[in-house]
Structures are given as structure tokens and as C-alpha cells.
Write an enzyme that holds these catalytic residues in place. Structure first.
Site, PDB file in Angstrom:
ATOM      1  N   ALA A  25      77.905 -19.550 -43.832  1.00 37.37           N
ATOM      2  CA  ALA A  25      76.909 -20.056 -44.768  1.00 37.37           C
ATOM      3  C   ALA A  25      75.649 -19.824 -44.491  1.00 37.37           C
ATOM      4  O   ALA A  25      74.762 -19.127 -45.256  1.00 37.37           O
ATOM      5  CB  ALA A  25      77.101 -21.690 -45.299  1.00 37.37           C
ATOM      6  N   ASP A  32      79.988 -25.245 -45.888  1.00 39.61           N
ATOM      7  CA  ASP A  32      79.541 -24.302 -46.903  1.00 39.61           C
ATOM      8  C   ASP A  32      78.714 -24.900 -48.006  1.00 39.61           C
ATOM      9  O   ASP A  32      77.764 -24.378 -48.691  1.00 39.61           O
ATOM     10  CB  ASP A  32      80.522 -23.518 -47.656  1.00 39.61           C
ATOM     11  CG  ASP A  32      80.975 -22.140 -46.668  1.00 39.61           C
ATOM     12  OD1 ASP A  32      81.490 -22.422 -45.464  1.00 39.61           O
ATOM     13  OD2 ASP A  32      80.365 -20.997 -46.853  1.00 39.61           O
ATOM     14  N   ASN A  83      84.437 -26.391 -46.982  1.00 39.24           N
ATOM     15  CA  ASN A  83      84.318 -25.474 -45.786  1.00 39.24           C
ATOM     16  C   ASN A  83      85.670 -24.871 -45.755  1.00 39.24           C
ATOM     17  O   ASN A  83      86.526 -24.794 -46.799  1.00 39.24           O
ATOM     18  CB  ASN A  83      84.153 -26.589 -44.406  1.00 39.24           C
ATOM     19  CG  ASN A  83      84.036 -25.502 -43.272  1.00 39.24           C
ATOM     20  OD1 ASN A  83      83.085 -24.907 -43.089  1.00 39.24           O
ATOM     21  ND2 ASN A  83      84.672 -25.796 -42.287  1.00 39.24           N
ATOM     22  N   LYS A  84      85.755 -23.993 -44.963  1.00 41.65           N
ATOM     23  CA  LYS A  84      86.895 -22.714 -44.512  1.00 41.65           C
ATOM     24  C   LYS A  84      88.231 -23.790 -45.053  1.00 41.65           C
ATOM     25  O   LYS A  84      88.412 -24.803 -44.682  1.00 41.65           O
ATOM     26  CB  LYS A  84      86.906 -22.370 -43.334  1.00 41.65           C
ATOM     27  CG  LYS A  84      88.030 -21.328 -43.221  1.00 41.65           C
ATOM     28  CD  LYS A  84      88.121 -20.195 -44.159  1.00 41.65           C
ATOM     29  CE  LYS A  84      86.623 -19.537 -44.318  1.00 41.65           C
ATOM     30  NZ  LYS A  84      86.764 -18.479 -45.541  1.00 41.65           N
TER      31      LYS A  84
HETATM   32  O1  MRU Z   1      84.425 -17.277 -45.334  1.00 40.78           O
HETATM   33  P1  MRU Z   1      83.479 -17.467 -44.399  1.00 40.78           P
HETATM   34  O2  MRU Z   1      83.684 -16.980 -42.771  1.00 40.78           O
HETATM   35  O3  MRU Z   1      82.037 -17.295 -44.505  1.00 40.78           O
HETATM   36  O4  MRU Z   1      83.270 -19.211 -43.920  1.00 40.78           O
HETATM   37  C1  MRU Z   1      82.784 -19.755 -43.118  1.00 40.78           C
HETATM   38  C2  MRU Z   1      82.891 -21.165 -42.927  1.00 40.78           C
HETATM   39  O5  MRU Z   1      83.705 -21.973 -43.546  1.00 40.78           O
HETATM   40  C3  MRU Z   1      81.832 -21.934 -41.927  1.00 40.78           C
HETATM   41  O6  MRU Z   1      82.541 -22.913 -41.554  1.00 40.78           O
HETATM   42  C4  MRU Z   1      80.641 -22.335 -42.658  1.00 40.78           C
HETATM   43  O7  MRU Z   1      79.974 -21.458 -43.684  1.00 40.78           O
HETATM   44  C5  MRU Z   1      79.673 -22.994 -41.729  1.00 40.78           C
HETATM   45  S1  MRU Z   1      78.956 -21.706 -40.962  1.00 40.78           S
HETATM   46  C6  MRU Z   1      77.693 -22.538 -39.898  1.00 40.78           C
END
Ligand code: MRU
Length: 343
Positions: free
Chosen positions: A47, A238, A248-249
Site C-alpha cells: 500500500a 491496505d 490486508n492481504k
Molecule cells: O497485493 P499486495 O502485495 O499489494 O498486498 C500487500 C499487503 O497486503 C500488505 O500487507 C499491505 O499493503 C501493507 S504494506 C506495508
């Protein structure tokens, strides 16, 4: 520290995160279209990194503009903003960064600045967004370290590291901060199906830093928690809604529920640019659905048969009741989140 994204003359260079850890390849973006494609295809992801990249993309687009008058320049800037905003829907940092660039543009336009002055101001603002993000991560790391016991095994999911930010990381910032503060830390990295950010990126970063790292498949976390081998969980975010619900993921929710069942603290580490007070709760957070191929294939190897239906929601929402605290650069926010985030 890893160079996630940087200027090279007037181009933007970023490490291709799809290729790690097999190859350290850098991609050069020479246009806003290149930048939008890099975000969409996850050459750059995470993010805060997406937000920084979009801001730099807008500065790049402005720099490349042939417009001589502010009217055409403004139209182009708006078109570039719309293009970048359409890349990924869940990470609020993307929209936060574009808004910040728009505000800077509006301030300049209001002051009657020329096209050349507006270009310079946008570059300056993008650089500030980049540098602020590194500073936020370092502050999150220092604050988060206070929550880590002298010896700890920490589970993390996905990659919230230097690669996912302008540098240092959020969840991995807490881990780095703890190590710098002298804690003896072991890390368990969930592999994070389907894009494998944990196995590929988190493990790569931490091994490079010499931090003791063990990769596990996502379905192992419960058994390892039950065995008493995890002291705390720290993940990135996110988007954090006003009540603390956190996107989040995909798979983060499962980890949070497991942590609660086993009495293990579950921390979310994120810069203030991830907090979205305009979104009341997790139900209002848009969840990106990505291509089926990410699930059916690993690289070029097909795992699932033709004809099977596939779901690929890229994020999930962890209700705030599972979150022990949210670590931001402004401080550690404890429940009740609705009141304390506003405060
Ligand atoms: O799909 P992505 O790899 O962009 O997802 C990332 C995540 O879910 C991270 O945990 C989140 O963006 C935080 S990054 C500091």
C-alpha cells in the site's frame, strides 16, 4: 536499505517484485502509462509503495507534458490522476497520495504559478511523500519495538517490508526496530498464497538483513500457535476503517482469529496514510478481485484443472475486535479504535 523505487534522471526505476527472489531486475518507467502498468501488474506493490509510486508517476507525467498553457496542463494532470487511481482499489494510500498531489497542484494554480513552476512543485511534493514514508516507517519501527519482548518469535503475513514502502517497512519495520533495539527475534513468514509475497519477498528481505527467518505455508500457523511457538503477530494494512477494521492481504483474517483463540497479541503496523476515517467500517472497503491465473498457476506451472471455477479476492477484512493495537508513526493506538483513531 533496499531501493524500492527511485528517480534515475527524470525516469522512475523500481525493482521488479514479480521476479524476486530469483532475479534482481530493475524496471524503468518513462511515462505515466508505464507507472500505471507497474502498479497494476504488481511490479511494485504494498500500500505505501503504491501511493509513493503514484505520486512520483504524477510528477513524471507533469515533467513529460508538452503543454504550454495551464488549461491543457491541468486537463492532462487530471487524466493522469484518473489513470493511476484506476489501478488498484483497496490500498487507500494510492488515493491519499493522489489527493495530496492534487492539493499541491491546486495551491500552485491558485497562486498563479506557471507550468514550469507547477512541474517543479509536483516533483517536490512527490519527493516529500517518498521521504515522509521512510520517516513514518522508522517511527513505526521504533514504537513497535517497545511491544516486542526480549526474546520473541514473530509471525507475519504477506510482505509489509522495505519493498512495500519507500523503505524500511511497517510490519517488517517493527521487526527491524526490535532487532535494532537489541531484542532476540525469530520470524515466521507465511508464504501468502497465491502471489507468495511472504515466501518470496519477506524471506528475501529478512535473510538479506541476517534476521532468523522461517517460511511456513499459510495452513501451518494454527498448529504452530497451538504448540506455543509464536509470541506475537504483526502485519501491515491496505486500509484501516474508522472503527479499526483492517483490510490486508487475503489470509490475514484467518491469522487474526487464530491469534485470538490462542491468546497471542495481533498488531497492525501502518502509516497514517493507510487510515481512512471516511470509511466507517470494513464492509465499506472495496476488495480487489485479481485474475484467476494467480490461483490456478504458480509461475508457468498449472496446478488446477481447466474448467474449475476460481475465486481470487486479494484482500480480506479483519474486524477490529481481533486487533490488539494499531502501530502508527503518531503513536500506538489501543481499542476502542473508533474513539482513539479520531483522537
Ligand atoms: O497485493 P499486495 O502485495 O499489494 O498486498 C500487500 C499487503 O497486503 C500488505 O500487507 C499491505 O499493503 C501493507 S504494506 C506495508
Amino acid at each position: 536499505m533496499l531501493p524500492t523505487i527511485a528517480w534515475q534522471d527524470s525516469d522512475i526505476v523500481m525493482i521488479d517484485q514479480r521476479k524476486l527472489p530469483g532475479a534482481e531486475v530493475y524496471v524503468t518507467c518513462r511515462s505515466v502509462n508505464d507507472v500505471a502498468k507497474a502498479i497494476k501488474t504488481m511490479i511494485i506493490r504494498g500500500a505505501p509503495a503504491i501511493g509513493v509510486c503514484a505520486a512520483m508517476g504524477l510528477a513524471l507525467g507533469a515533467q513529460r507534458s508538452k503543454a504550454t498553457g495551464t488549461k491543457q496542463f491541468t486537463t492532462e494532470f487530471q487524466r493522469n490522476s484518473d489513470l493511476l487511481a484506476a489501478t488498484r482499489p483497496t490500498a487507500v494510500n494510492l488515493f491519499w497520495a493522489i489527493e495530496r498531489m492534487k492539493q499541491s497542484f491546486a495551491d500552485g494554480a491558485l497562486a498563479g504559478e506557471s507550468v514550469e513552476q507547477l512541474k517543479a512543485r509536483l516533483r517536490l511534493e512527490a519527493d516529500r511523500i517518498h521521504d515522509d514514508d521512510v520517516a513514518s516507517c522508522r517511527a513505526i519501527g521504533a514504537l513497535g519495538a517497545t511491544l516486542v519482548p526480549a526474546e520473541a518469535c514473530i509471525l507475519t503475513h504477506c510482505n509489509a517490508g522495505a519493498l512495500a514502502t519507500a523503505g524500511y517497512g511497517t510490519a517488517l519495520g517493527v521487526i527491524r526496530g526490535a532487532v535494532e533495539a537489541g531484542r532476540k527475534v525469530r520470524v515466521l513468514a507465511d508464504e501468502t498464497r497465491p502471489f507468495l509475497q511472504g515466501a518470496r519477498l519477506t524471506a528475501w528481505e529478512l535473510v538479506k538483513d541476517g534476521i532468523d527467518t522461517t517460511v511456513i505455508t499459510d495452513n501451518m500457523a494454527g498448529a504452530i500457535m497451538r504448540a506455543g511457538d509464536i509470541d506475537l503477530v504483526v502485519v501491515g494494512a491496505d486500509r484501516i476503517a474508522a472503527n479499526g477494521d483492517t483490510a490486508n492481504k487475503i489470509g490475514t483474517y484467518t491469522v487474526a482469529v487464530l491469534a485470538k483463540e490462542h491468546g497471542i497479541p495481533f498488531y497492525v503496523a501502518a502509516p497514517w496514510s493507510t487510515i481512512d476515517l471516511a470509511t466507517p467500517d470494513g464492509d465499506a472497503i472495496p476488495i480487489e478481485e485479481r485474475a484467476a491465473r494467480e490461483v490456478t498457476h504458480v509461475g508457468s506451472v498449472q496446478l488446477a484443472p481447466e474448467g474449475a471455477h476460481v475465486r481470487n479476492p486479494s484482500f480480506d477484512v479483519t474486524p477490529s475486535k481481533y486487533i490488539t493495537a494499531i502501530i502508527t508513526e503518531r503513536g500506538i493506538v489501543q481499542p476502542p479504535f473508533l474513539e482513539n483513531l479520531r483522537a
